[in-house]
Design an enzyme around this catalytic site. Structure first.
Site, PDB file in Angstrom:
ATOM      1  N   LYS A 108       0.849  -1.196   0.000  1.00 47.14           N
ATOM      2  CA  LYS A 108       0.000   0.000   0.000  1.00 47.14           C
ATOM      3  C   LYS A 108       0.885   1.247   0.000  1.00 47.14           C
ATOM      4  O   LYS A 108       1.913   1.284   0.680  1.00 47.14           O
ATOM      5  CB  LYS A 108      -0.894  -0.019   1.247  1.00 47.14           C
ATOM      6  N   SER A 183      -9.687   1.692   2.900  1.00 49.62           N
ATOM      7  CA  SER A 183      -8.836   2.447   2.018  1.00 49.62           C
ATOM      8  C   SER A 183      -7.796   1.610   1.281  1.00 49.62           C
ATOM      9  O   SER A 183      -7.195   2.089   0.314  1.00 49.62           O
ATOM     10  CB  SER A 183      -8.097   3.515   2.834  1.00 49.62           C
ATOM     11  N   SER A 207      -9.846  -0.681   7.105  1.00 52.92           N
ATOM     12  CA  SER A 207      -9.298  -0.482   5.759  1.00 52.92           C
ATOM     13  C   SER A 207      -8.640  -1.705   5.145  1.00 52.92           C
ATOM     14  O   SER A 207      -8.322  -1.698   3.953  1.00 52.92           O
ATOM     15  CB  SER A 207      -8.284   0.667   5.770  1.00 52.92           C
TER      16      SER A 207
END
Ligand SMILES: [Zn+2]
Lengths: 513, 515
Positions: A108, A183, A207
């Site tokens: 990420k 996210s 997330s």
């Protein structure tokens, strides 16, 4: 009963973009091993059935093919082939290679990587290249993992759809008109579409778990403190954890073991011993013998109430029945403080983020506004650099911490947090694991909630309490609801006691798959 | 005498409950200012300490105030700790190092970097807290203090807000702002607003400086900014319990400027009050201008800043165990005030006591010297006299001179025992100071052993008398003052080594002998 659960293994586990299979998977085996891409890859590499280069190339080919539709990556490494080549040399020379040798890992983009851009999905960090690797990334590299690229996310992790990325919108591999969740939407989509083997995400309020549910992959949120946060761009420091995505529980467990452990660079990282999660996996042929006998499962009543998609509720209830068939005792339990978690979470996370994001003031990182006066520099740089969702949370957080409002918001939210922690503790004294949906619905359409932040926030109701309590939780696919091209995946969330990622969750779950 | 007033006022508060209690409520003028104490330290001349009257022009004003108005003074002291590394990363820090030479992702506040508390900071805080007899919080925490500033990389400081590590004098941990020093560990010590005059305030600060130096937690240097005092001053009519408008004074680079700045500010505020213009006193920060000897407006405060404190989530709470605190307590050096009381009991004058206890290194030198058996008063005299003068001339500290306490004790014993004269003693002392070595070695090397053989002295006396027949005649003619002349001549012949007592005895005998 088994048929109602739709065990993912019996289904096509991967969406239509990912139908090509790996050569490594065809390896014959006498004792059925736990379902694990990482272990399959290791066996295939060490038995010389495939080279790292071939393996990497097959992933990269698929990535190039799918990426124009999915947009899961903000940056793809150009060093994958070279690193694969290097590993092949080691294997050829019979040198020791780490447990992640040849495993392509997506990271990420709010997790720092020394040789690649790390933007956190924000304009303020456009082009920023950190001078250091996050501890989790360093460990992955040391154990042979290959970072394939940086995955898309909602700016600084603030969002539930990945639409709040400053750069691109990622699509759900099961239906490209839908969001992958957020996210960590890029990391979830990348594993779902087999663009990489496993990936790292971060989970502040769900997330990792919500996108795992939306994309039909396994998402593991470790106990707070299990994994060093060093190198994770802070959103809400007291809630943030780095988590794992994989196509099996075993893969997330193996990845978790690699990245776990105390780090002297993170004062909040735990000194507890890190167990060998992989050694705890039960073998599949135990399935018939009620292997989960005695495991107490609490089904959280408040998560099956109104406002939760009926298809989701019936899948969770079906999974609970399946757990009973495997020997668990399932009871419905009540967590009265459950609904308080959502507002408390948004107050605390916004408050911390308003502080954590102060450092992006235009003085040090890209996007410096061209103004003479200092306050204008701060103002203009931040106005241009941050997206609307980030601004909204900075404003909310600044308000909640302001003199005169602190007691009514921040302090009260902390009190709720204590309440939530206590009620989870009590429930986990009575039960080994707690079960709930990972999200109130399956993936929704891109743009559907973009202009309705409150509706989007409400979608986090299933996950935020776990962050407030600092507990580990795992989400894995438990079936499909109608929608999209061929149904949309739904995940079940299993919550364990602190630092109990291993025994009570992983054993249960691997069998469940 | 004046010094002793100061000293006794300390003694009265022997428990030292909090630093402000030290200097509370003294009788107006009876102070030895820090400046004269410093001068004493530096020159080592045995001058009487002079009470320093700040500014003649202001004295009258201040006198007037004392009738109608009272000043309220509080001091916020920032002590830069010498922990070698910064507070939250392992970067070394040195005063004066080129900008941005010792920085890392943590002190630069890069995305993803996290602070990790340097345990030495806590150790220093506990030391100071214990030395000030504060109440320690076994559980304390850090907070974020938020504001934008170009050299504040993270947009917040890590500080302690509502649960400081020690209270009772109120002790606070804080971090400063500029990037090269970002993360330099600071201890903030906040006094109660209990002081009433500039001199009281500068004495308070000087005692704090002494204390941090004794504890070895800071070099306490005001010029380098290792010890920084910001002073809050307000005045109010006597009898009024409500505080007046508070003015902060910065840029105080010495204790004496602190005293003068406060006194200036008091008289400025009082003058405004007495002219009915009290409302012109603004809540503001003023700078002390050393050249002009006045305070000037630096910035007006626009209401209270909202720092939006909240608990620092990146650092776990600080938990002190009793064993940890006890271990530090056991390792604490004798406090300045305890040392002063001990020296006083040894029979030293107040002036000696204040001088010797002012600097822990001097005190240690003195303690070691007397531990080797040296006479207390003589040891004090040597240290405060020739040794201090030498240090001043050569710009050396007592730890840098070549003389060691053992040899000073030896020197004192040699003089007392008559092996050498006082004059030769001085000669040897300068040799020891400059080159080191031992008293015995120098005596042998320079052949300086005192001549105590009467026969040998007789010979020298006879020689001198024979060489000066004219003076001898004058002496015997009644000009007995010439005895000194003869004594000097004999001493010269002996190269200063003749025992003076013996010399005079023999000389008088010979002079008065009827030949
Ligand atoms: Zn540093």
């Amino acid at each position: 009963m088994l048929s109602t659960l739709h065990p993912p293994r019996s289904l096509s586990r991967f969406p239509r973009y990912t139908l090509c299979t790996l050569t490594a998977q065809s390896s014959p085996s006498t004792t059925p091993p736990p379902h694990s891409q990482i272990l399959s890859i290791r066996r295939a590499l060490l038995s010389r059935q495939v080279t790292t280069t071939q393996l990497a190339e097959s992933y990269l080919t698929r990535l190039r093919l799918t990426e124009p539709h999915l947009k899961s990556f903000l940056h793809v490494s150009d060093a994958v082939s070279q690193q694969a080549h290097c590993l092949d040399g080691k294997i050829a020379r019979n040198e020791e290679v780490g447990p992640l040798a040849g495993v392509l890992v997506g990271v990420k983009d709010n997790i720092c990587t020394v040789d690649m851009p790390s933007t956190g999905g924000s304009r303020v960090l456009d082009g920023y290249r950190p001078p250091f690797d996050a501890t989790a990334v360093r460990k992955i590299k040391e154990l042979g993992g290959i970072v394939v690229g940086k995955t898309n996310l909602d700016e600084f992790g603030m969002g539930s759809t990945t639409e709040a990325s400053a750069f691109q919108v990622t699509a759900n591999p099961w239906d490209v008109s839908r969001v992958p969740g957020g996210s960590s939407g890029g990391s979830a989509a990348a594993v779902s579409a087999r663009q990489c083997v496993v990936s790292l995400g971060s989970d502040t309020g769900g997330s990792v778990r919500q996108p795992a549910s939306f994309c039909g992959v396994v998402g593991l949120k470790p106990t707070y403190g299990r994994v060093s946060r060093y190198g994770l761009m802070a959103y809400a420091s007291s809630l943030d954890v780095i988590g794992c995505f994989g196509s099996s529980v075993a893969d997330t467990g193996i990845l978790l073991r690699v990245i776990s452990g105390h780090d002297r660079l993170d004062a909040t990282s735990s000194k507890r011993e890190v167990p060998d999660f992989a050694s705890q996996f039960a073998s599949i042929n135990l399935l018939e013998s009620k292997p989960l006998k005695g495991l107490r499962v609490g089904l959280i009543r408040q998560t099956l109430d109104d406002g939760v998609d009926s298809g989701v509720v019936s899948l969770i209830r079906g999974a609970a029945s399946h757990l009973e068939e495997l020997g668990c005792s399932v009871t419905e339990i009540s967590l009265p403080s459950f609904s308080l978690g959502l507002p408390a979470y948004y107050v605390l996370a916004s408050s911390e983020s308003s502080s954590n994001l102060s450092r992006y003031d235009g003085v040090r990182y890209g996007n410096q506004a061209a103004v003479d006066e200092l306050n204008s520099l701060y103002g203009d740089s931040r106005a241009k650099g941050f997206g609307p969702e980030v601004k909204r949370r900075i404003l909310m957080g600044t308000y909640a911490l302001s003199a005169g409002y602190y007691d009514a918001y921040y302090k009260r939210a902390q009190q709720v947090r204590t309440l939530v922690r206590k009620s989870f503790k009590a429930a986990l004294d009575q039960n080994d694991i707690l079960v709930s949906p990972a999200a109130p619905s399956a993936a929704y359409k891109i743009g559907e909630k973009k202009d309705d932040p409150l509706a989007m926030y409400a979608g986090d109701i299933m996950t935020v309490n776990v962050n407030l309590a600092g507990l580990p939780a795992l989400v894995l696919p438990c079936g499909f609801v109608e929608g999209g091209v061929a149904g949309l995946p739904v995940g079940i969330q299993m919550i364990g006691a602190a630092f109990d990622e291993v025994l009570k969750i992983l054993i249960a779950i691997d069998i469940l798959i | 005498m004046i010094a002793s007033t100061f000293f006794r006022s300390i003694q009265n508060h022997h428990l030292l409950l909090y630093p402000t209690a030290l200097f509370r409520r003294k009788n107006g003028v009876l102070y030895c200012t820090m400046k004269s104490t410093e001068a004493q330290t530096a020159t080592q001349e045995k001058e009487k300490p002079q009470p320093k009257i700040p500014h003649r022009s202001q004295t009258r004003t201040i006198d007037k105030i004392s009738k109608d108005y009272e000043a309220v003074i509080g001091i916020e002291t920032h002590v830069q700790l010498n922990t070698l590394t910064k507070a939250f990363c392992s970067c070394p820090y040195n005063y004066g190092s080129p900008p941005n030479t010792s920085i890392c992702p943590i002190c630069m506040g890069l995305p993803g970097a996290l602070p990790v508390l340097n345990s030495k900071v806590i150790q220093c805080a506990v030391k100071v807290g214990l030395a000030l007899n504060c109440k320690l919080s076994l559980n304390s925490k850090f907070d974020r203090k938020q504001y934008f500033y170009p050299d504040l990389p993270k947009g917040y400081q890590i500080s302690q807000f509502d649960v400081p590590i020690a209270t009772g004098g109120y002790l606070d941990l804080d971090l400063p702002v500029d990037l090269n020093r970002a993360g330099v560990p600071l201890l903030e010590i906040v006094s109660e607003p209990d002081m009433r005059t500039g001199i009281e305030a500068s004495e308070y600060a000087a005692e704090l400086q002494r204390l941090v130096r004794y504890l070895g937690v800071s070099n306490g240097n005001m010029q380098e900014g290792s010890l920084r005092c910001d002073v809050n001053v307000s005045v109010r009519p006597i009898g009024q319990s409500q505080f007046g408008t508070k003015v902060e004074i910065k840029n105080l680079n010495s204790f004496s400027s602190m005293g003068r700045a406060i006194d200036f500010e008091i008289s400025r505020q009082v003058q405004l009050h007495s002219q009915g213009q009290g409302d012109l006193i603004a809540q503001e920060t003023r700078l002390w201008e050393e050249g002009a000897q006045k305070t000037v407006t630096m910035r007006k405060k626009e209401g209270l800043s909202d720092y939006r404190y909240f608990p620092e989530p990146d650092l776990p709470g600080v938990i002190l165990t009793k064993a940890y605190v006890d271990a530090i307590r056991d390792s604490l050096p004798e406090a300045p005030e305890m040392k002063r009381r001990r020296y006083e009991k040894m029979g030293l004058s107040m002036q000696d006591v204040l001088f010797l206890a002012n600097d822990i290194n001097v005190a240690q030198f003195f303690d070691e010297t007397i531990a080797k058996g040296a006479d207390v008063k003589l040891a004090a005299n040597w240290i405060m006299g020739d040794i201090a003068a030498y240090m001043k001339n050569e710009k050396l500290t007592i730890s840098e001179i070549k003389l060691v306490p053992q040899e000073l004790a030896e020197l004192i014993a040699s003089i007392k025992g008559g092996t050498i004269s006082g004059k030769i003693g001085k000669e040897i002392l300068f040799g020891l100071l400059a080159k080191g070595g031992t008293v015995k070695g120098l005596i042998e090397e320079k052949d300086l052993v005192q001549i105590v053989d009467p026969l040998e002295i007789e010979k020298m006396v006879d020689k001198v008398l024979a060489e000066n027949p004219k003076q001898l005649e004058q002496y015997r003619g009644g000009k007995t003052k010439l005895q000194g002349f003869f004594a000097g001549q004999v001493m010269k012949v002996s190269k200063g080594k003749a025992n003076p007592g013996l010399l005079n005895k023999i000389l008088v005998e010979r002079l008065n002998a009827k030949s």
